[in-house]
Design a protein around this motif. Structure first.
Motif, mmCIF file in Angstrom:
data_model
loop_
_atom_site.group_PDB
_atom_site.id
_atom_site.type_symbol
_atom_site.label_atom_id
_atom_site.label_comp_id
_atom_site.label_asym_id
_atom_site.label_seq_id
_atom_site.Cartn_x
_atom_site.Cartn_y
_atom_site.Cartn_z
ATOM 1 N N LYS A 158 107.819 24.355 22.636
ATOM 2 C CA LYS A 158 107.352 25.553 23.333
ATOM 3 C C LYS A 158 106.643 26.481 22.345
ATOM 4 O O LYS A 158 106.768 27.709 22.412
ATOM 5 C CB LYS A 158 108.519 26.268 24.006
ATOM 6 N N ALA A 159 105.918 25.866 21.436
ATOM 7 C CA ALA A 159 105.173 26.637 20.439
ATOM 8 C C ALA A 159 103.757 26.089 20.335
ATOM 9 O O ALA A 159 103.499 24.933 20.662
ATOM 10 C CB ALA A 159 105.877 26.570 19.086
ATOM 11 N N VAL A 160 102.848 26.936 19.901
ATOM 12 C CA VAL A 160 101.445 26.557 19.723
ATOM 13 C C VAL A 160 101.078 26.715 18.256
ATOM 14 O O VAL A 160 101.431 27.705 17.622
ATOM 15 C CB VAL A 160 100.526 27.440 20.597
ATOM 16 N N LYS A 161 100.373 25.736 17.716
ATOM 17 C CA LYS A 161 99.884 25.839 16.346
ATOM 18 C C LYS A 161 98.702 26.808 16.310
ATOM 19 O O LYS A 161 97.745 26.639 17.062
ATOM 20 C CB LYS A 161 99.405 24.480 15.835
ATOM 21 N N VAL A 162 98.800 27.785 15.443
ATOM 22 C CA VAL A 162 97.667 28.672 15.174
ATOM 23 C C VAL A 162 97.173 28.307 13.778
ATOM 24 O O VAL A 162 97.906 28.464 12.797
ATOM 25 C CB VAL A 162 98.085 30.151 15.223
ATOM 26 N N PHE A 163 95.968 27.792 13.689
ATOM 27 C CA PHE A 163 95.452 27.361 12.392
ATOM 28 C C PHE A 163 95.067 28.580 11.559
ATOM 29 O O PHE A 163 94.210 29.382 11.940
ATOM 30 C CB PHE A 163 94.288 26.390 12.574
ATOM 31 N N ILE A 164 95.759 28.717 10.442
ATOM 32 C CA ILE A 164 95.704 29.925 9.628
ATOM 33 C C ILE A 164 94.296 30.257 9.154
ATOM 34 O O ILE A 164 93.800 31.372 9.351
ATOM 35 C CB ILE A 164 96.676 29.782 8.439
ATOM 36 N N ASN A 165 93.642 29.306 8.526
ATOM 37 C CA ASN A 165 92.298 29.567 7.998
ATOM 38 C C ASN A 165 91.312 29.898 9.111
ATOM 39 O O ASN A 165 90.436 30.750 8.945
ATOM 40 C CB ASN A 165 91.797 28.373 7.189
ATOM 41 N N SER A 166 91.458 29.222 10.256
ATOM 42 C CA SER A 166 90.548 29.462 11.378
ATOM 43 C C SER A 166 90.654 30.898 11.874
ATOM 44 O O SER A 166 89.642 31.576 12.082
ATOM 45 C CB SER A 166 90.847 28.494 12.523
ATOM 46 N N LEU A 167 91.890 31.390 12.068
ATOM 47 C CA LEU A 167 92.055 32.736 12.603
ATOM 48 C C LEU A 167 91.635 33.787 11.572
ATOM 49 O O LEU A 167 90.963 34.774 11.910
ATOM 50 C CB LEU A 167 93.499 32.976 13.040
ATOM 51 N N GLN A 168 92.016 33.585 10.326
ATOM 52 C CA GLN A 168 91.631 34.538 9.297
ATOM 53 C C GLN A 168 90.112 34.577 9.126
ATOM 54 O O GLN A 168 89.522 35.651 8.954
ATOM 55 C CB GLN A 168 92.319 34.205 7.975
ATOM 56 N N ASP A 169 89.476 33.413 9.194
ATOM 57 C CA ASP A 169 88.008 33.361 9.091
ATOM 58 C C ASP A 169 87.357 34.060 10.285
ATOM 59 O O ASP A 169 86.349 34.765 10.127
ATOM 60 C CB ASP A 169 87.524 31.914 9.024
ATOM 61 N N ALA A 170 87.925 33.855 11.469
ATOM 62 C CA ALA A 170 87.372 34.492 12.669
ATOM 63 C C ALA A 170 87.417 36.011 12.534
ATOM 64 O O ALA A 170 86.475 36.716 12.925
ATOM 65 C CB ALA A 170 88.150 34.043 13.907
ATOM 66 N N PHE A 171 88.508 36.519 11.971
ATOM 67 C CA PHE A 171 88.641 37.959 11.756
ATOM 68 C C PHE A 171 87.615 38.451 10.735
ATOM 69 O O PHE A 171 86.956 39.471 10.927
ATOM 70 C CB PHE A 171 90.063 38.265 11.297
ATOM 71 N N LYS A 172 87.451 37.694 9.662
ATOM 72 C CA LYS A 172 86.477 38.071 8.633
ATOM 73 C C LYS A 172 85.047 38.024 9.162
ATOM 74 O O LYS A 172 84.183 38.786 8.728
ATOM 75 C CB LYS A 172 86.612 37.136 7.423
ATOM 76 N N GLU A 173 84.814 37.126 10.122
ATOM 77 C CA GLU A 173 83.469 37.001 10.702
ATOM 78 C C GLU A 173 83.172 38.090 11.732
ATOM 79 O O GLU A 173 82.050 38.183 12.217
ATOM 80 C CB GLU A 173 83.310 35.629 11.361
ATOM 81 N N GLY A 174 84.178 38.893 12.068
ATOM 82 C CA GLY A 174 83.913 40.011 12.968
ATOM 83 C C GLY A 174 84.680 40.037 14.270
ATOM 84 O O GLY A 174 84.504 40.957 15.080
ATOM 85 N N LEU A 175 85.545 39.047 14.510
ATOM 86 C CA LEU A 175 86.369 39.092 15.712
ATOM 87 C C LEU A 175 87.290 40.316 15.620
ATOM 88 O O LEU A 175 87.969 40.502 14.616
ATOM 89 C CB LEU A 175 87.209 37.812 15.822
ATOM 90 N N GLN A 176 87.297 41.143 16.635
ATOM 91 C CA GLN A 176 88.045 42.397 16.595
ATOM 92 C C GLN A 176 89.535 42.169 16.883
ATOM 93 O O GLN A 176 89.908 41.207 17.560
ATOM 94 C CB GLN A 176 87.467 43.378 17.613
ATOM 95 N N PRO A 177 90.413 43.071 16.382
ATOM 96 C CA PRO A 177 91.857 42.925 16.635
ATOM 97 C C PRO A 177 92.189 42.784 18.119
ATOM 98 O O PRO A 177 93.058 41.984 18.488
ATOM 99 C CB PRO A 177 92.439 44.211 16.041
ATOM 100 N N ALA A 178 91.511 43.554 18.985
ATOM 101 C CA ALA A 178 91.774 43.444 20.424
ATOM 102 C C ALA A 178 91.372 42.067 20.957
ATOM 103 O O ALA A 178 92.009 41.531 21.867
ATOM 104 C CB ALA A 178 91.033 44.544 21.186
ATOM 105 N N ASP A 179 90.309 41.481 20.368
ATOM 106 C CA ASP A 179 89.904 40.117 20.737
ATOM 107 C C ASP A 179 90.996 39.127 20.348
ATOM 108 O O ASP A 179 91.299 38.187 21.090
ATOM 109 C CB ASP A 179 88.608 39.730 20.031
ATOM 110 N N ILE A 180 91.563 39.325 19.168
ATOM 111 C CA ILE A 180 92.629 38.426 18.698
ATOM 112 C C ILE A 180 93.880 38.625 19.536
ATOM 113 O O ILE A 180 94.624 37.673 19.805
ATOM 114 C CB ILE A 180 92.888 38.662 17.195
ATOM 115 N N GLY A 181 94.110 39.872 20.001
ATOM 116 C CA GLY A 181 95.211 40.111 20.932
ATOM 117 C C GLY A 181 94.996 39.368 22.242
ATOM 118 O O GLY A 181 95.941 38.825 22.832
ATOM 119 N N PHE A 182 93.765 39.314 22.695
ATOM 120 C CA PHE A 182 93.397 38.533 23.885
ATOM 121 C C PHE A 182 93.750 37.062 23.654
ATOM 122 O O PHE A 182 94.377 36.409 24.509
ATOM 123 C CB PHE A 182 91.897 38.704 24.134
#
Length: 281
Positions: A158-182
């Motif tokens: 009942k867990a989902v893998k969140v790929f660390i480098n992918s999410l951190q890179d997405a944030f660095k590329e401009g994905l906003q915190p509210a987008d990541i909350g989505f």
């Protein structure tokens, strides 16, 4: 060039194109193990729990949820927040602020709220004779697994893998915190086999899967249907979309990109994420 070998039990002569000696096979297996370790190291992930969206998380805004999911990508194998899993000491408040690209005052306010909701806790720890104040994330929300790790026996169905480098890179590329909350809010709906957003994400019979409608997703997000549709069509990183939308007849199906979020154990077959890679260059 083919060679002939005799089966000792049946006496049958078998013609094969190639073979390995026992030593060669052992060396080959060892090589594959090393390749697997390297591949895992290149794509580290944190398990984010799907059933954690009631209680404390319901008290957070989409923006705060985004910050919290980002924090999850900085936990080690004891759920301590560190720059990376191999860092010797925990992240200080100013380090967390820097990672989240917010002020020290904002991160202090955020941590106090998360602590009050029992989502995180803080402890004094000793490393090499020195004392540090460390932030830990409650394992009801996320955890990492590894050989001998504290949560190595924790179930992941009942867990989902969140790929660390992918999410951190997405944030660095401009994905906003509210987008990541989505993005975080969609984790609870990711279907086990297909990565589709589903009302019944644990259903193993594909014919019985009920995909999540755009209207239902909008309700979960607290956004209008139009805003939700735009968000699905706009969220990108590394030249790929975070979500794919497929219409079959009157049914719209939404799929999470497995290069960012993936439900099953082990490595996924690249065909699962083919639509996110095709025509991206």
């Amino acid at each position: 060039m083919t060679q002939e070998f005799i089966n000792r039990e049946s006496g049958e002569i078998v013609e094969i194109a190639s073979y390995r000696t026992k030593a060669q096979q052992e060396a080959y297996q060892e090589h594959k193990k090393r390749e697997a370790v390297i591949k895992r190291a290149d794509s580290p992930f944190v398990f984010s729990e799907m059933d954690a969206f009631e209680g404390g998380l319901s008290m957070l805004s989409n923006k705060e949820l985004g910050y919290f999911l980002l924090m999850q990508t900085y936990v080690d194998y004891k759920n301590m927040v560190k720059a990376d899993a191999n860092a010797k000491t925990p992240m200080k408040t100013k380090d967390i602020a820097e990672a989240l690209n917010i002020t020290a005052q904002t991160v202090n306010t955020l941590l106090k709220k998360l602590e009050k909701l029992s989502i995180i806790y803080r402890e004094k720890i000793e490393i090499s004779g020195k004392n540090y104040k460390a932030v830990f994330i409650n394992s009801d929300y996320c955890f990492r697994k590894g050989i001998g790790a504290e949560f190595s026996s924790k179930k992941t169905d009942k867990a989902v893998k969140v790929f660390i480098n992918s999410l951190q890179d997405a944030f660095k590329e401009g994905l906003q915190p509210a987008d990541i909350g989505f993005i975080y809010k969609t984790i609870q709906f990711i279907h086990y086999d297909t990565n589709l957003l589903a009302v019944n994400p644990a259903e193993r019979d594909v014919e019985a899967v009920k995909t999540l409608s755009l209207e239902a997703l909008a309700d979960v997000m607290g956004l209008s249907v139009e805003e939700t549709s735009r968000k699905l069509g706009n969220l990108q990183w590394n030249g790929m979309y975070v979500y794919g939308k497929t219409r079959v007849g009157k049914c719209l199906m939404i799929k999470a990109n497995p290069y960012l979020l993936y439900r099953k154990a082990g490595e996924f077959n690249e065909t699962l994420g083919a639509e996110f890679k095709v025509n991206t260059k």
